[in-house]
Write a protein that holds these residues in place. Structure first.
Motif, PDB file in Angstrom:
ATOM      1  N   ALA A  58      -0.771  30.650   0.149  1.00 37.75           N
ATOM      2  CA  ALA A  58      -1.473  29.438   0.570  1.00 37.75           C
ATOM      3  C   ALA A  58      -2.602  29.085  -0.382  1.00 37.75           C
ATOM      4  O   ALA A  58      -2.744  27.926  -0.806  1.00 37.75           O
TER       5      ALA A  58
ATOM      6  N   VAL B 255       2.526  22.462  12.221  1.00 41.44           N
ATOM      7  CA  VAL B 255       1.755  21.896  11.113  1.00 41.44           C
ATOM      8  C   VAL B 255       1.292  20.477  11.453  1.00 41.44           C
ATOM      9  O   VAL B 255       0.139  20.104  11.183  1.00 41.44           O
TER      10      VAL B 255
ATOM     11  N   ALA C 290      -1.607  20.684  13.892  1.00 39.88           N
ATOM     12  CA  ALA C 290      -2.831  21.153  13.235  1.00 39.88           C
ATOM     13  C   ALA C 290      -3.454  20.046  12.392  1.00 39.88           C
ATOM     14  O   ALA C 290      -4.681  19.877  12.356  1.00 39.88           O
TER      15      ALA C 290
ATOM     16  N   ARG D  15      -6.806  25.905   6.052  1.00 40.68           N
ATOM     17  CA  ARG D  15      -5.721  26.438   6.883  1.00 40.68           C
ATOM     18  C   ARG D  15      -4.581  25.423   7.002  1.00 40.68           C
ATOM     19  O   ARG D  15      -3.398  25.766   6.920  1.00 40.68           O
ATOM     20  N   VAL D  16      -4.922  24.157   7.217  1.00 35.54           N
ATOM     21  CA  VAL D  16      -3.903  23.129   7.372  1.00 35.54           C
ATOM     22  C   VAL D  16      -3.180  22.882   6.048  1.00 35.54           C
ATOM     23  O   VAL D  16      -1.951  22.745   6.011  1.00 35.54           O
TER      24      VAL D  16
ATOM     25  N   GLY E  90      -0.808  25.679   5.626  1.00 37.40           N
ATOM     26  CA  GLY E  90       0.362  25.534   6.488  1.00 37.40           C
ATOM     27  C   GLY E  90       1.360  24.548   5.931  1.00 37.40           C
ATOM     28  O   GLY E  90       2.577  24.772   5.976  1.00 37.40           O
ATOM     29  N   SER E  91       0.849  23.444   5.395  1.00 35.82           N
ATOM     30  CA  SER E  91       1.730  22.447   4.790  1.00 35.82           C
ATOM     31  C   SER E  91       2.469  23.018   3.591  1.00 35.82           C
ATOM     32  O   SER E  91       3.676  22.786   3.410  1.00 35.82           O
TER      33      SER E  91
ATOM     34  N   HIS F 105       3.198  26.153   3.019  1.00 29.27           N
ATOM     35  CA  HIS F 105       4.197  27.117   3.488  1.00 29.27           C
ATOM     36  C   HIS F 105       5.409  26.412   4.087  1.00 29.27           C
ATOM     37  O   HIS F 105       6.556  26.854   3.901  1.00 29.27           O
TER      38      HIS F 105
ATOM     39  N   TYR G 197       2.561  32.795   8.324  1.00 29.79           N
ATOM     40  CA  TYR G 197       1.342  32.006   8.159  1.00 29.79           C
ATOM     41  C   TYR G 197       1.167  31.005   9.303  1.00 29.79           C
ATOM     42  O   TYR G 197       0.103  30.913   9.924  1.00 29.79           O
ATOM     43  N   ILE G 198       2.213  30.248   9.594  1.00 29.46           N
ATOM     44  CA  ILE G 198       2.091  29.150  10.555  1.00 29.46           C
ATOM     45  C   ILE G 198       1.926  29.662  11.984  1.00 29.46           C
ATOM     46  O   ILE G 198       1.183  29.080  12.781  1.00 29.46           O
TER      47      ILE G 198
ATOM     48  N   LEU H 121      -2.342  29.994  10.915  1.00 26.02           N
ATOM     49  CA  LEU H 121      -2.687  28.590  11.110  1.00 26.02           C
ATOM     50  C   LEU H 121      -3.405  28.316  12.438  1.00 26.02           C
ATOM     51  O   LEU H 121      -4.308  27.474  12.482  1.00 26.02           O
TER      52      LEU H 121
ATOM     53  N   HIS I  44      -7.184  27.337  13.066  1.00 26.01           N
ATOM     54  CA  HIS I  44      -7.819  26.043  12.854  1.00 26.01           C
ATOM     55  C   HIS I  44      -8.471  25.515  14.128  1.00 26.01           C
ATOM     56  O   HIS I  44      -9.499  24.831  14.073  1.00 26.01           O
TER      57      HIS I  44
END
Length: 568
Positions: A349, A474, A477, A510-511, A514-515, A517, A535-536, A540, A543
């Motif tokens: 990330a 995602v 978030a 974090r967001v 996530g995107s 990933h 991760y997600i 994530l 957040h």
């Protein structure tokens, strides 16, 4: 455990996540063909593995030292720096007019990460030169460019930045260093600067200092600061190092980590200097170097994280302990697997965010598009803070994977934790980066942030047919981040913004992570999808708690009196 350059990771992110092809399709960077980029990454990776990585432990065990006014560097650092300079790795993104390669910052960022993984203490030297090169290209006179840029770009000479003084840390405007005009276009620089990374070295023929100082009768604060180029040796007419300038290294700091990097206290006693940029506009010129360094420092944290992860993984694959299935090594324990998976997911990330930032910088340079410039500006404090936080967190987790052996210096795990810690502090603490994000970077009413959030949600929508659950997480978030950003820009009281600045920056990262990933899961195989899920699903969700902290404002913090804060 030997370091291995993560070349496949860079190729994957360039091709599938950050869109390097947008950069190389511009006229500015058309020469950076896929074959050339591949060759550069391969050669840089080989240098890092074979030449720089063996210096990592030597630099820690045999710190730089000051002997009779001479800075003695760690054994082997001279050969390591020679490899960096002779390979052209200092001037990768520098102007070809002065000997640079003119490569995209995205490629330079990948190489800098590998060098940071291999030997952070040594990598600090060329990183600062790169920032100085960019500052001089943007702000120096043609005469200064012609004299200094070829030497800096080739790595023959090195560069530093001199901001901090004993009474002027983050409050740079409190500096007292003086600059008095000589009447011949030069200035006499007098004062003391501290925390000067690579202020000198016994293998450097000349060191070029960029020094912030105040002219006579200049306005107080940052409005009255000018920037000066002050070399250790005054160049002769043919550009060779000549007479010594009136400056010296007073002492070297004894630090928690990066022992191989000499951090100097510098004294200037009427040293001869040349103005860079306009009088009283020194901060604007220095910010060019600082922004370059902020990306670089975030990447340093990521580099240490990658090295710490590799080190921990190798140990976990070898260490037999307890009753575990499969190989019988500790990697079969669920908690150890949790740590390793989290470390790898965090590095991916953070690396993606760093390369996003570099791509935005390249696109802004290549197109002049204000939207790309705004994105690069928005992402810079995020990558600096999140990248360096990742370095600390992953290095600490690496110690934990080693168990008791991680606390023993001989294993090398502790060095990563000690080295990484400085990255959250220098080039503006991560708190200052966060304050910059919620203040200066939001003067557009959050437009650049909202544009990026829109793209994240569009990407999540496109991913729904293949990854419904991950895409929904995602998207949700990102929507929470949008609402948090709306709350933030509606606050006129800056203390409310500042109180939540650090959690807001981390929530944004974090967001973004996530995107990245999610995109990786769509483009890669089962392994990419599994890592994205780690991760997600596990990281994530942080957040939500971070954005709750954002909305708490400053009132509760200041409800605690100084007496309440006092120790019992």
């Amino acid at each position: 455990m030997p370091y291995r350059a993560p070349l496949k990771e860079f190729r994957f992110l360039f091709d599938h996540v950050v869109g390097l092809e947008r950069v190389t399709s511009t006229d500015r960077f058309a020469d950076a063909t896929p074959d050339l980029v591949e060759q550069i990454l391969t050669e840089a990776g080989r240098m890092c593995e074979e030449i720089l990585a063996p210096l990592q432990r030597a630099g820690d065990a045999e710190p730089a030292r000051l002997e009779n006014g001479v800075v003695r560097t760690s054994e082997g650092f001279d050969k390591g720096y020679e490899a960096i300079a002779s390979g052209g790795w200092v001037g990768m993104s520098a102007d070809p007019a002065h000997g640079g390669m003119g490569l995209p910052m995205a490629v330079t960022t990948a190489v800098n990460e590998m060098m940071s993984s291999a030997c952070l203490s040594l990598q600090l030297c060329p990183m600062l030169s790169q920032g100085q090169i960019e500052a001089l290209e943007a702000h120096a006179s043609e005469a200064l460019k012609d004299l200094y840029l070829p030497k800096l770009t080739s790595g023959e000479w090195s560069g530093t930045m001199n901001l901090t003084e004993p009474q002027a840390g983050s409050d740079v405007g409190a500096l007292k260093t003086r600059a008095v005009p000589d009447g011949d276009g030069t200035y006499e620089i007098t004062g003391q600067k501290i925390y000067i990374t690579w202020g000198d070295g016994d293998f450097l023929p000349n060191v070029v200092h960029l020094v912030l100082a105040r002219l006579p009768d200049a306005a107080p604060g940052t409005r009255g600061i000018s920037l000066f180029l002050v070399p250790k040796y005054l160049p002769t007419e043919d550009g060779a190092p000549g007479e010594p300038n009136s400056l010296r290294v007073v002492s070297l700091e004894h630090k928690m980590g990066i022992h191989g990097s000499p951090t100097a206290v510098m004294e200037y006693d009427g040293a001869r200097g040349w103005l860079v940029g306009e009088e009283n506009k020194g901060m604007a010129a220095m910010f060019t170097m600082m922004n370059n360094a902020r990306l670089g420092v975030g990447v340093q944290g990521i580099g240490v994280a990658e090295a710490a992860y590799q080190h921990a993984l190798a140990y976990a694959l070898d260490r037999v302990q307890g009753k575990a299935g499969g190989t019988g090594t500790i990697v079969e324990h669920a908690d150890v697997r949790r740590m390793l998976a989290g470390m790898k997911a965090e590095v991916h990330a953070a690396r993606a965010i760093a390369l996003m930032t570099a791509v935005a910088t390249d696109m802004a340079d290549a197109t002049g598009d204000a939207a790309w410039a705004a994105r690069a500006a928005l992402l810079t404090p995020i990558v600096k803070a999140f990248g360096s936080d990742t370095g600390v967190a992953v290095a600490q987790e690496g110690v934990q994977v080693h168990g008791g052996m991680g606390y023993v210096e001989e294993t090398g795990a502790a060095q990563f934790a000690r080295d990484a810690r400085i990255c959250t502090i220098y080039e503006g603490t991560n708190g200052i980066q966060s304050m910059d994000l919620v203040a200066r970077k939001m003067t557009d009413g959050g437009e650049a942030a909202f544009r990026l959030i829109d793209e994240i949600q569009q990407g999540a929508e496109a991913a729904r047919p293949r990854e419904e659950a991950l895409a929904q997480a995602v998207w949700d978030a990102a929507e929470a981040l949008r609402e948090g950003t709306e709350w933030l820009v509606s606050r006129d009281e800056m203390q409310d913004r500042f109180a939540g600045a650090v959690p807001y920056l981390r929530a944004f990262a974090r967001v973004l992570g996530g995107s990245a990933h999610l995109t990786s899961a769509l483009a890669g195989g089962a392994g990419r999808r599994a890592l994205a899920a780690v991760y997600i699903e596990r990281l994530l969700p942080e957040h939500a708690a971070l954005l709750a902290q954002l909305r708490a404002g400053a009132g509760g913090l200041f409800a605690l009196s100084l007496d309440d804060l006092a120790a019992a």
